[in-house]
Design an enzyme around this catalytic site. Structure first.
Site, PDB file in Angstrom:
ATOM      1  N   THR A 128       0.731  -1.298  -0.195  1.00  0.00           N
ATOM      2  CA  THR A 128      -0.073  -0.084   0.381  1.00  0.00           C
ATOM      3  C   THR A 128       0.469   1.598   0.220  1.00  0.00           C
ATOM      4  O   THR A 128       2.200   1.165   0.157  1.00  0.00           O
ATOM      5  CB  THR A 128      -0.838   0.117   1.335  1.00  0.00           C
ATOM      6  OG1 THR A 128       0.236   0.597   1.949  1.00  0.00           O
ATOM      7  CG2 THR A 128      -1.607  -1.214   1.692  1.00  0.00           C
ATOM      8  N   LYS A 132       7.945   3.645   1.688  1.00  0.00           N
ATOM      9  CA  LYS A 132       9.131   3.888   2.229  1.00  0.00           C
ATOM     10  C   LYS A 132       8.506   4.908   3.808  1.00  0.00           C
ATOM     11  O   LYS A 132       9.462   4.961   4.136  1.00  0.00           O
ATOM     12  CB  LYS A 132       9.470   5.482   1.353  1.00  0.00           C
ATOM     13  CG  LYS A 132      10.165   4.593   0.087  1.00  0.00           C
ATOM     14  CD  LYS A 132      10.272   6.232  -0.698  1.00  0.00           C
ATOM     15  CE  LYS A 132       9.442   7.179  -1.755  1.00  0.00           C
ATOM     16  NZ  LYS A 132       8.869   6.289  -2.790  1.00  0.00           N
ATOM     17  N   VAL A 169      13.698   2.488  -2.434  1.00  0.00           N
ATOM     18  CA  VAL A 169      14.449   3.384  -3.738  1.00  0.00           C
ATOM     19  C   VAL A 169      15.166   2.713  -4.653  1.00  0.00           C
ATOM     20  O   VAL A 169      15.368   1.288  -4.855  1.00  0.00           O
ATOM     21  CB  VAL A 169      16.548   3.500  -2.564  1.00  0.00           C
ATOM     22  CG1 VAL A 169      16.877   3.913  -3.366  1.00  0.00           C
ATOM     23  CG2 VAL A 169      16.130   4.561  -1.229  1.00  0.00           C
ATOM     24  N   ALA A 187      13.110   1.418  -7.293  1.00  0.00           N
ATOM     25  CA  ALA A 187      12.349   0.392  -7.274  1.00  0.00           C
ATOM     26  C   ALA A 187      13.240  -1.093  -7.761  1.00  0.00           C
ATOM     27  O   ALA A 187      13.545  -1.421  -6.439  1.00  0.00           O
ATOM     28  CB  ALA A 187      11.604   0.450  -8.564  1.00  0.00           C
ATOM     29  N   LEU A 203      16.234  -1.728  -9.092  1.00  0.00           N
ATOM     30  CA  LEU A 203      17.410  -1.541  -8.741  1.00  0.00           C
ATOM     31  C   LEU A 203      18.194  -2.475  -7.490  1.00  0.00           C
ATOM     32  O   LEU A 203      17.312  -1.663  -6.398  1.00  0.00           O
ATOM     33  CB  LEU A 203      17.965   0.022  -9.319  1.00  0.00           C
ATOM     34  CG  LEU A 203      17.672   0.388 -10.609  1.00  0.00           C
ATOM     35  CD1 LEU A 203      17.568   1.061 -10.543  1.00  0.00           C
ATOM     36  CD2 LEU A 203      18.054  -0.152 -11.515  1.00  0.00           C
ATOM     37  N   GLU A 239       3.045  12.019 -11.037  1.00  0.00           N
ATOM     38  CA  GLU A 239       1.998  12.223  -9.600  1.00  0.00           C
ATOM     39  C   GLU A 239       0.352  12.934 -11.341  1.00  0.00           C
ATOM     40  O   GLU A 239       0.872  13.850 -11.382  1.00  0.00           O
ATOM     41  CB  GLU A 239       2.561  12.780  -8.587  1.00  0.00           C
ATOM     42  CG  GLU A 239       3.120  11.537  -7.715  1.00  0.00           C
ATOM     43  CD  GLU A 239       2.940  10.405  -7.461  1.00  0.00           C
ATOM     44  OE1 GLU A 239       1.660  10.190  -7.154  1.00  0.00           O
ATOM     45  OE2 GLU A 239       3.457   9.619  -7.730  1.00  0.00           O
ATOM     46  N   ASP A 297       9.912  13.145  -2.351  1.00  0.00           N
ATOM     47  CA  ASP A 297       9.593  11.626  -2.710  1.00  0.00           C
ATOM     48  C   ASP A 297      11.248  11.396  -2.639  1.00  0.00           C
ATOM     49  O   ASP A 297      11.512  10.955  -2.084  1.00  0.00           O
ATOM     50  CB  ASP A 297       9.348  11.730  -3.970  1.00  0.00           C
ATOM     51  CG  ASP A 297       9.333  10.345  -4.416  1.00  0.00           C
ATOM     52  OD1 ASP A 297       8.932   9.403  -3.488  1.00  0.00           O
ATOM     53  OD2 ASP A 297       9.636   9.737  -5.324  1.00  0.00           O
ATOM     54  N   LYS A 329      13.767   9.531  -0.484  1.00  0.00           N
ATOM     55  CA  LYS A 329      14.873   8.270  -1.077  1.00  0.00           C
ATOM     56  C   LYS A 329      16.108   8.544   0.006  1.00  0.00           C
ATOM     57  O   LYS A 329      16.917   8.001  -0.046  1.00  0.00           O
ATOM     58  CB  LYS A 329      14.653   8.563  -1.987  1.00  0.00           C
ATOM     59  CG  LYS A 329      13.669   7.886  -2.717  1.00  0.00           C
ATOM     60  CD  LYS A 329      12.604   7.304  -4.057  1.00  0.00           C
ATOM     61  CE  LYS A 329      11.813   6.731  -4.660  1.00  0.00           C
ATOM     62  NZ  LYS A 329      11.863   7.956  -5.978  1.00  0.00           N
ATOM     63  N   GLY A 383       7.975   1.526 -12.193  1.00  0.00           N
ATOM     64  CA  GLY A 383       7.323   0.531 -12.984  1.00  0.00           C
ATOM     65  C   GLY A 383       7.220  -0.080 -12.204  1.00  0.00           C
ATOM     66  O   GLY A 383       7.854  -1.072 -11.633  1.00  0.00           O
TER      67      GLY A 383
END
Ligand code: ADP
Ligand code: MG
Length: 836
Positions: free
Chosen positions: A570, A594, A624, A626, A628, A682, A693, A697, A812
């Site tokens: 979520t 996060k 952070v 995604a 990677l 967004e 955002d 991170k 993604g």
């Protein structure tokens, strides 16, 4: 002669009784048979309840009525199914027993306690009631049968309620019924299990006694051995002896053959499949025991014999058992050291207290002797020891006797252990994989069994884990998916697609719960993922985040899955507040959310501490970049002693896209509009442009690198010039945006002259995090990063002057879901190589 024993599970109702009678008749075609029947399933418990109630002053009549009805119903049903079976007549035979039972209970009611002799008469009633029913069935089927009274054949000494067999006297009584020349001998001898005659002291008149709880197995062994049976068959409701209780371990494996010693250890340490005393008399005479299924008579069953058996050549252990309701008692103190005779003094006290020792361990210093007895006997034993060592305790030569109640003994058993090293370490590894504390460990002198004493409520979990380690069954992962939107939903689909492939690699991943704002579905055996979206249309529970989390926690505490993982997919701000509860319930957490890691530092530490304490994982690789590998890489650098000196990163797909477009001469407002249309931003692009955002991170990267830092400590550099008013609705904002085009165009043009470009991201330098625009030269790794790509540039003590750079798509659903999936898979513990 063959001896057959039918337990309560084979006598549960008329249908089962008829099934069992067919097994008897088939065996009787080949050989003479002696049959031992126990009580109808549940009857022994009813009798015990009747005693307990009556003694405490509640009338027992209801129980008698219950029992009468149970047996009546069975008789009526038998009459309807079996021509020649007369229900009235059979009930008339049983009736005097109910009358006697009423009387005995009435006596207890006024007496207020239950003397052993009365206890035996009442408790033995179940077997006494069932035998005439089986007799009538076999007679209706025209069998040559004789109903024997076990009290005239089986004799015991010692404890009236749980006697030791007097084989001499029993054999003498059985002698006339052994196979002989006389061909007209009765084919079927029918005995009651459990009951016997007890001889208090040599020469005394025998009175009714019992063979102990579930003693019918023992009855069969005594009778079989004294009648000279060539085989004793134990008929129950499972196909034989499994590697663990099949009710606890769903994928337990049937064992074809087992030695007497192995079966004895298993039953002694709690396996319900045979009564512990059963095998000794059979072993003494070399009589094979078979465990068979009356619900599935064609199954081969398990043979218990002398061995060695070919079927067992490879595997070193044959089973795992657990004995619950055990107490560990420890006697320690300076006097224990080096003093001879202490052990014998302790154990003779225990035996005088009429308790038996189940397991002994001694610390190598001889400072403490610990042993286990039944929970119910612990207080008596402690009192006896305290009394016996009263003086020494007063003089502080011996410490107060310590009692640790509600323990369980988990044992692994197998002859092969003798020649196989590593069993003990595998056993302890399995227990520690579930964070189970081993209170004591003991190996039998036969090297056939290793036992660990653990806390009682962990017994089933321990059996499951040990079974998994020894029998190479797949490691399980039980996923509780909270949130099944774009990322969560994709992840569930990925789990569904990969399930079979992972199973081949011994990982069995199941999704037990899915929660969305539509509600929650929960399935103990795993949700069928082929149509989970359909199922979400009719959820079992309404959505309520807190209540759903509580239900999951309750479920995990009750069912104790081996490796539960809570997956928060979520974007909730509140759900992370429950993470400590979730970890404390014994679950791991995997999440792309996060929020938890960007709360205050204290919470950040608490999460990790709790996860460590519970031996569970808190995993957030996708916080952070995604999919990677950022977090893992950083943690490895940090753990291996490297130190971050500085960091630059483009950590937002939308900002990467927008600032990349500026290089190509696209006006700022147009670049933002394009990014919005491509759904890179967004819904309100200001949520990206304000840098929050990226700040979260950056905060997480700094913390993972060892810096104590709060979100408020981050310096935020604004994107827009002061003159620009960025307020208003999204539309108003977008309409005004062209006002800044010139500002950016000029900046870009100036930078171009210096061979630089403009980028936006986070920087960490000297432990300080800042977010804003960066002027990047040609030799900087960020120079070419655009079009939505992310890049992370770490300068460390080891990685300099050329930094460690990770770049690729950092957003993604597909890559993020795969990243979460990867985290989930990291929760399975390493399973040491097998021994064979
Ligand atoms: P009966 O009434 O026929 O004596 P029990 O209920 O006493 O039957 O024993 C059979 C039960 O023992 C099975 O239903 C099974 O759940 C349990 N059990 C425990 N451990 C094992 C094991 N290792 N193998 C097979 N059964 C086991
Ligand atoms: Mg049994």
């Amino acid at each position: 002669m063959v001896t057959l024993k039918f337990g309560g599970t084979s006598m549960a109702n008329a249908r089962r009784i008829l099934g069992s009678s067919e097994i008897i008749i088939n065996r009787a075609k080949e050989d003479r048979v002696s049959v031992i029947v126990s009580a109808v399933a549940g009857v022994s418990n009813t009798l015990q309840s009747a005693i307990d109630a009556t003694v405490s002053g509640i009338s027992g009549s209801n129980y008698v009525t219950d029992l009468r009805n149970t047996h009546n119903e069975i008789c009526r049903e038998l009459q309807s199914k079996l021509p020649g079976f007369d229900a009235e007549k059979t009930m008339a035979v049983l009736e005097p027993n109910f009358v006697e039972l009423e009387k005995l209970l009435a006596g207890l009611y006024s007496f207020g306690e239950c003397p052993d002799t009365v206890h035996c008469r009442i408790m033995g009633m179940g077997e006494i009631l069932l035998a005439p029913i089986m007799e009538a069935v076999l007679l209706a089927k025209k069998q040559s049968i004789m109903l024997m009274d076990s009290r005239k054949f089986v004799y015991t000494t010692g404890n009236q309620k749980e006697g030791e067999a007097d084989y001499g006297r029993t054999a003498e009584a059985c002698l006339p019924f052994r196979d002989g020349e006389n061909k007209s001998q009765t084919r079927i001898l029918l005995f009651q299990g459990f009951i016997c005659s007890w001889i208090k002291t040599s020469g005394a008149t025998p009175v009714m006694g019992l063979l102990g709880r579930n003693g019918s197995d023992f009855s069969a062994a005594i009778i079989g051995s004294c009648l000279g049976a060539k085989r004793v068959e134990f008929w129950t409701d499972v196909d034989g002896v499994y590697t663990a209780d099949p009710r606890v371990v769903k994928d337990a494996v049937l064992v074809d053959d087992m030695t007497y010693e192995e079966a004895m250890e298993l039953s002694f340490f709690g396996s319900k499949v045979l009564h512990p005393k059963t095998l000794a008399p059979l072993q003494a005479k070399g009589i094979e025991a078979w465990s068979l299924n009356s619900h599935n008579p064609s199954a081969r069953g398990t043979r218990i014999g002398k061995g060695p058996f070919e079927s067992r050549a490879k595997s070193s252990i044959c089973g795992i058992s657990s004995l619950k309701h055990v107490a560990m008692i420890s006697v320690g103190g300076t006097l224990m050291r080096g003093r001879t005779g202490m052990a014998s003094r302790i154990f003779s006290t225990v035996s005088a207290a009429k308790s038996s020792v189940l397991l002994i361990t001694q610390s190598s210093s001889e400072y403490t002797i610990s042993f286990c007895v039944k929970d119910s006997e612990a207080d008596i034993v402690r009192d006896a020891l305290s009394k016996n060592f009263e003086l020494e305790i007063r003089e502080q030569l011996i410490d107060e006797i310590e009692v640790h109640k509600n323990c369980a003994i988990i044992s692994v058993v197998g002859d092969g252990m003798i020649s196989n090293r590593g069993v003990a370490s595998k056993f302890t590894n399995a227990l520690s994989s579930q964070d189970i504390n081993i209170i004591a460990i003991a190996q039998g002198s036969s090297e056939r069994c290793i036992s660990a004493v653990i806390s009682g409520e962990l017994a089933d979990t321990a059996v499951k884990a040990v079974h998994q380690f020894f029998f190479h069954t797949a490691q399980t992962i039980e996923v509780f998916a909270f949130g099944a939107g774009t990322i969560g939903g994709t992840m569930i689909d990925q789990i569904y697609q990969q399930h079979d492939k992972l199973l081949k690699e011994n990982v069995d991943i199941k999704v037990l719960a899915i929660t969305t704002i539509d509600g929650m579905i929960l399935n103990e055996d795993g949700i069928d993922l082929s149509n989970w979206r359909e199922q979400m249309k009719n959820p079992m529970f309404a959505f309520n985040s807190d209540v759903n989390v509580n239900d999951i926690i309750k479920f995990v505490k009750e069912k104790k899955p081996l490796n539960p993982v809570f997956v928060d997919c979520t974007a909730s701000y509140d759900l992370p507040d429950r993470y400590l509860d979730i970890l404390n319930a014994g679950m791991s957490i995997a999440t792309p959310n996060k929020r938890a890691n960007s709360k205050n530092m204290e919470f950040y530490h608490q999460l990790r501490k709790t996860a460590n304490k519970m031996h569970r994982r808190f995993l957030y690789e996708t916080n952070v970049g995604a999919g990677l590998p950022i977090i893992d890489t950083l943690q490895n650098l940090y753990k291996s002693g490297d130190k971050l000196t500085s960091f630059n990163g483009i950590m937002s797909g939308s900002l990467s896209y927008i600032f990349g477009k500026l290089d190509e001469g696209v006006p700022f407002s147009k670049a933002v509009l394009e990014a919005k249309e491509l759904r890179y931003t967004e819904p309100d692009p200001r949520d990206d442009l304000n840098g929050m955002d990226v700040a979260r991170k950056g905060l997480i990267i700094a913390r993972e690198s060892g810096y104590n830092i709060e979100l408020d400590d981050i310096t935020m550099y604004k994107v827009f010039p002061d003159s620009f008013d960025a307020s208003g609705t999204v539309e108003e904002f977008l309409a005004k945006l062209p006002q800044v085009d010139d500002y950016f165009a000029k900046k870009i043009a100036d930078l171009k002259k210096q061979n630089k470009v403009l980028r936006m991201g986070a920087t960490i330098k000297d432990g300080k995090v800042s977010v804003g625009m960066m002027e990047v030269g040609q030799d900087d790794p960020l120079y070419s990063v655009k079009g939505g790509e992310n890049a992370f540039v770490f300068y460390t003590e080891r990685y300099q002057p050329i930094p460690l750079t990770v770049r690729g798509y950092g957003a993604g659903a597909g890559v993020t879901a795969a990243g979460v999936f990867g985290d989930i898979l990291r929760t399975v513990s390493f399973n040491p190589e097998g021994l064979d």
